[in-house]
Design a protein around this motif. Structure first.
Motif, mmCIF file in Angstrom:
data_model
loop_
_atom_site.group_PDB
_atom_site.id
_atom_site.type_symbol
_atom_site.label_atom_id
_atom_site.label_comp_id
_atom_site.label_asym_id
_atom_site.label_seq_id
_atom_site.Cartn_x
_atom_site.Cartn_y
_atom_site.Cartn_z
ATOM 1 N N VAL A 206 -21.508 -48.828 -1.820
ATOM 2 C CA VAL A 206 -21.219 -47.582 -2.528
ATOM 3 C C VAL A 206 -22.498 -46.758 -2.490
ATOM 4 C CG1 VAL A 206 -20.466 -46.498 -4.679
ATOM 5 C CG2 VAL A 206 -19.611 -48.776 -4.069
ATOM 6 N N LYS A 207 -22.436 -45.579 -1.887
ATOM 7 C CA LYS A 207 -23.646 -44.779 -1.750
ATOM 8 C C LYS A 207 -23.302 -43.305 -1.579
ATOM 9 C CE LYS A 207 -23.867 -45.891 3.210
ATOM 10 N NZ LYS A 207 -24.671 -46.573 4.266
ATOM 11 N N ILE A 208 -24.359 -42.483 -1.653
ATOM 12 C CA ILE A 208 -24.221 -41.045 -1.426
ATOM 13 C C ILE A 208 -24.910 -40.721 -0.101
ATOM 14 C CG2 ILE A 208 -24.572 -38.722 -2.331
ATOM 15 C CD1 ILE A 208 -22.910 -40.509 -4.160
ATOM 16 N N LEU A 209 -24.158 -40.229 0.857
ATOM 17 C CA LEU A 209 -24.712 -39.846 2.151
ATOM 18 C C LEU A 209 -25.364 -38.471 2.050
ATOM 19 C CD1 LEU A 209 -21.711 -40.868 4.467
ATOM 20 C CD2 LEU A 209 -23.688 -42.261 3.798
ATOM 21 N N ASP A 210 -26.235 -38.156 3.021
ATOM 22 C CA ASP A 210 -26.835 -36.827 3.083
ATOM 23 C C ASP A 210 -25.741 -35.772 3.051
ATOM 24 O OD1 ASP A 210 -29.313 -37.965 3.238
ATOM 25 O OD2 ASP A 210 -29.513 -37.740 5.417
ATOM 26 N N GLY A 211 -25.996 -34.702 2.317
ATOM 27 C CA GLY A 211 -25.000 -33.654 2.201
ATOM 28 C C GLY A 211 -24.084 -33.844 1.010
ATOM 29 N N ASN A 212 -24.447 -34.810 0.122
ATOM 30 C CA ASN A 212 -23.671 -35.091 -1.091
ATOM 31 C C ASN A 212 -22.240 -35.526 -0.766
ATOM 32 O OD1 ASN A 212 -23.343 -35.367 -3.874
ATOM 33 N ND2 ASN A 212 -22.551 -33.275 -4.095
ATOM 34 N N ILE A 213 -22.131 -36.461 0.173
ATOM 35 C CA ILE A 213 -20.838 -37.036 0.543
ATOM 36 C C ILE A 213 -20.801 -38.483 0.040
ATOM 37 C CG2 ILE A 213 -19.300 -37.659 2.446
ATOM 38 C CD1 ILE A 213 -20.744 -35.475 4.107
ATOM 39 N N GLY A 214 -19.815 -38.809 -0.768
ATOM 40 C CA GLY A 214 -19.676 -40.161 -1.278
ATOM 41 C C GLY A 214 -19.146 -41.103 -0.212
ATOM 42 N N TYR A 215 -19.525 -42.369 -0.316
ATOM 43 C CA TYR A 215 -19.094 -43.378 0.670
ATOM 44 C C TYR A 215 -18.852 -44.694 -0.040
ATOM 45 C CZ TYR A 215 -19.361 -46.638 4.638
ATOM 46 O OH TYR A 215 -19.110 -47.628 5.567
ATOM 47 N N ILE A 216 -17.645 -45.218 0.093
ATOM 48 C CA ILE A 216 -17.293 -46.534 -0.453
ATOM 49 C C ILE A 216 -16.737 -47.392 0.675
ATOM 50 C CG2 ILE A 216 -15.838 -47.811 -2.068
ATOM 51 C CD1 ILE A 216 -15.784 -45.351 -3.857
ATOM 52 N N LYS A 217 -17.362 -48.534 0.913
ATOM 53 C CA LYS A 217 -16.920 -49.475 1.936
ATOM 54 C C LYS A 217 -16.207 -50.635 1.258
ATOM 55 C CE LYS A 217 -16.759 -51.909 5.820
ATOM 56 N NZ LYS A 217 -15.846 -51.562 6.930
ATOM 57 N N LEU A 218 -14.917 -50.841 1.615
ATOM 58 C CA LEU A 218 -14.137 -51.951 1.078
ATOM 59 C C LEU A 218 -13.791 -52.919 2.206
ATOM 60 C CD1 LEU A 218 -11.639 -50.036 -1.255
ATOM 61 C CD2 LEU A 218 -13.703 -51.277 -1.934
ATOM 62 N N SER A 219 -14.203 -54.170 2.073
ATOM 63 C CA SER A 219 -13.885 -55.182 3.082
ATOM 64 C C SER A 219 -12.541 -55.825 2.817
ATOM 65 C CB SER A 219 -14.973 -56.251 3.128
ATOM 66 O OG SER A 219 -15.084 -56.899 1.869
ATOM 67 N N GLY A 220 -12.006 -55.621 1.623
ATOM 68 C CA GLY A 220 -10.698 -56.144 1.253
ATOM 69 C C GLY A 220 -10.178 -55.354 0.070
ATOM 70 N N ILE A 221 -8.881 -55.458 -0.184
ATOM 71 C CA ILE A 221 -8.299 -54.836 -1.377
ATOM 72 C C ILE A 221 -8.069 -55.950 -2.387
ATOM 73 C CG2 ILE A 221 -6.412 -53.465 -2.307
ATOM 74 C CD1 ILE A 221 -8.031 -51.953 -0.222
ATOM 75 N N ASN A 222 -8.844 -55.947 -3.452
ATOM 76 C CA ASN A 222 -8.757 -56.998 -4.468
ATOM 77 C C ASN A 222 -8.932 -56.351 -5.837
ATOM 78 O OD1 ASN A 222 -9.100 -59.172 -6.227
ATOM 79 N ND2 ASN A 222 -10.096 -60.423 -4.672
ATOM 80 N N ILE A 223 -7.827 -55.823 -6.379
ATOM 81 C CA ILE A 223 -7.877 -55.114 -7.650
ATOM 82 C C ILE A 223 -7.208 -55.961 -8.731
ATOM 83 C CG2 ILE A 223 -7.337 -52.981 -8.859
ATOM 84 C CD1 ILE A 223 -9.173 -52.601 -6.443
ATOM 85 N N SER A 224 -7.978 -56.284 -9.754
ATOM 86 C CA SER A 224 -7.483 -57.074 -10.876
ATOM 87 C C SER A 224 -8.288 -56.674 -12.107
ATOM 88 C CB SER A 224 -7.661 -58.572 -10.606
ATOM 89 O OG SER A 224 -9.047 -58.898 -10.615
ATOM 90 N N ASP A 225 -7.952 -57.234 -13.263
ATOM 91 C CA ASP A 225 -8.745 -56.931 -14.448
ATOM 92 C C ASP A 225 -10.179 -57.431 -14.284
ATOM 93 O OD1 ASP A 225 -8.065 -59.595 -14.501
ATOM 94 O OD2 ASP A 225 -7.297 -59.588 -16.554
ATOM 95 N N LYS A 226 -10.379 -58.403 -13.391
ATOM 96 C CA LYS A 226 -11.723 -58.925 -13.136
ATOM 97 C C LYS A 226 -12.563 -57.941 -12.320
ATOM 98 C CE LYS A 226 -14.414 -62.657 -13.407
ATOM 99 N NZ LYS A 226 -14.750 -63.341 -14.671
ATOM 100 N N SER A 227 -11.939 -57.267 -11.347
ATOM 101 C CA SER A 227 -12.684 -56.358 -10.465
ATOM 102 C C SER A 227 -12.635 -54.908 -10.932
ATOM 103 C CB SER A 227 -12.128 -56.432 -9.041
ATOM 104 O OG SER A 227 -10.787 -55.966 -8.986
ATOM 105 N N LEU A 228 -11.831 -54.626 -11.960
ATOM 106 C CA LEU A 228 -11.677 -53.254 -12.438
ATOM 107 C C LEU A 228 -13.010 -52.598 -12.818
ATOM 108 C CD1 LEU A 228 -9.256 -51.419 -12.652
ATOM 109 C CD2 LEU A 228 -8.981 -52.097 -15.041
ATOM 110 N N PRO A 229 -13.938 -53.307 -13.494
ATOM 111 C CA PRO A 229 -15.228 -52.685 -13.804
ATOM 112 C C PRO A 229 -15.984 -52.232 -12.552
ATOM 113 C CG PRO A 229 -14.920 -54.631 -15.146
ATOM 114 C CD PRO A 229 -13.811 -54.633 -14.137
ATOM 115 N N LEU A 230 -15.847 -52.965 -11.447
ATOM 116 C CA LEU A 230 -16.496 -52.550 -10.202
ATOM 117 C C LEU A 230 -15.881 -51.271 -9.662
ATOM 118 C CD1 LEU A 230 -16.888 -55.954 -8.298
ATOM 119 C CD2 LEU A 230 -18.723 -54.528 -9.213
ATOM 120 N N LEU A 231 -14.560 -51.179 -9.724
ATOM 121 C CA LEU A 231 -13.882 -49.962 -9.276
ATOM 122 C C LEU A 231 -14.302 -48.772 -10.124
ATOM 123 C CD1 LEU A 231 -11.817 -48.431 -7.563
ATOM 124 C CD2 LEU A 231 -10.033 -49.243 -9.137
#
Length: 324
Positions: free
Chosen positions: A112-137
């Protein structure tokens, strides 16, 4: 002589075990595959290949999977060897969402980072959404909330899922928006919608999703619905084309078969990415995706440094912000 007898006994035992595995796998596919007609054909083909001696080589799960997928062209149909699922069942815990491997993989959040030019970037290697991972999202989306555009990189993302609803999509679409309907072999239809409970700030600025030939399943679903809703531009190469919803069935204590049990499509249509893949809005050569996105952002005169999109009637505000 005793050694020869032992070899014969072991060989016979292995052959019997293999036959049982193949027959049970065929039975499960025939009973549960999303298309009853196609499921029967796949099961018959599997048994035919067994009689032809195709499975005399090891490892059995790899050979069976190759036969199943070459015949069905369904990436969600496969046999696999796994002793952890039984322990998961006994412990009543979903290891995909809550197991040590999920934590080790940081629940799919790789960058998760900000690229030059104020462009957000999120790299996801898998889709794993649960109450456990929600704080990360939450943390990831808050981090990129002030960017003028956002890239979600789903290249090489094989999919996964969410056990708390379509939360990721809910950051970009209104609540209770129909996304996909899943049709079973019995004619039942289940409609998936964005969640109503998300109180986090929506991301309303331009969204770009990166895909390639290794983007599959739930990752494709995310890209597909946002493209269909004209909420995101897809950039990259055609994705894998694995749409069907699958479920694991136990063959024995060590082998399991993944069977497609439902077919997704846009609500009220037959439109799906199964065996076709997601067709990017902008096809690029591998490695040139972000360069192309920068060009698209630069060419979009409605996107300012803050990321706000203006209408033609908002000329004063556009002039004020663009002159800073």
């Amino acid at each position: 002589m005793k050694g020869i007898i032992l070899i014969i006994i072991l060989s016979t035992s292995f052959a019997q075990a293999q036959q049982t595995i193949i027959e049970k796998t065929a039975q499960l596919i025939k009973a549960h595959y999303v298309s009853e007609e196609k499921g029967a054909k796949i099961a018959a083909h599997l048994l035919q290949q067994y009689k032809a001696g195709t499975f005399n080589t090891k490892p059995l799960d790899s050979v069976v999977t190759a036969v199943l997928q070459n015949f069905s062209h369904d990436g969600h149909l496969y046999l696999f060897y796994d002793t952890t699922i039984r322990r998961e069942e006994e412990g009543n815990e979903d290891m995909f969402y809550y197991g040590p491997k999920a934590k080790e993989d940081n629940y799919g959040f790789r960058e998760v980072k900000i690229l030059d030019g104020n462009i957000g970037y999120i790299k996801l290697s898998g889709i794993n959404i649960s109450d456990k991972s929600l704080p990360l999202l939450y943390a990831a989306m808050r981090f990129v909330s002030n960017t003028k555009a956002l890239i979600i990189d789903l290249q090489y993302n094989g999919g996964g899922g969410s056990n708390i609803g379509s939360v990721l999509e809910s950051y970009f679409l209104p609540k209770n928006t129909p996304l996909l309907e899943f049709k079973s072999r019995t004619g039942g239809v289940e409609v998936e919608k964005t969640v109503s409970w998300l109180t986090e700030e929506k991301y309303n600025k331009p969204l770009y999703i990166l895909v390639n030939g290794r983007t599959a399943s739930a990752a494709e679903a995310f890209a597909f619905v946002l493209q269909a809703r004209k909420r995101a531009k897809i950039v990259g190469q055609t994705s894998a084309g694995g749409a069907n919803m699958n479920q694991f069935y136990r063959v024995n204590n060590e082998y399991y078969v993944s069977v497609s049990i439902a077919a997704p499509s846009l609500p009220g249509t037959d439109s799906s990415w199964e065996q076709k893949g997601i067709q990017p809005d902008h096809v690029t050569k591998p490695g040139e995706e972000i360069k192309v996105i920068r060009e698209l952002i630069a060419a979009d005169k409605t996107v300012t440094a803050t990321g706000r999109t203006f209408t033609s009637s908002d000329k004063t505000a556009t002039t004020t912000l663009d002159s800073r």
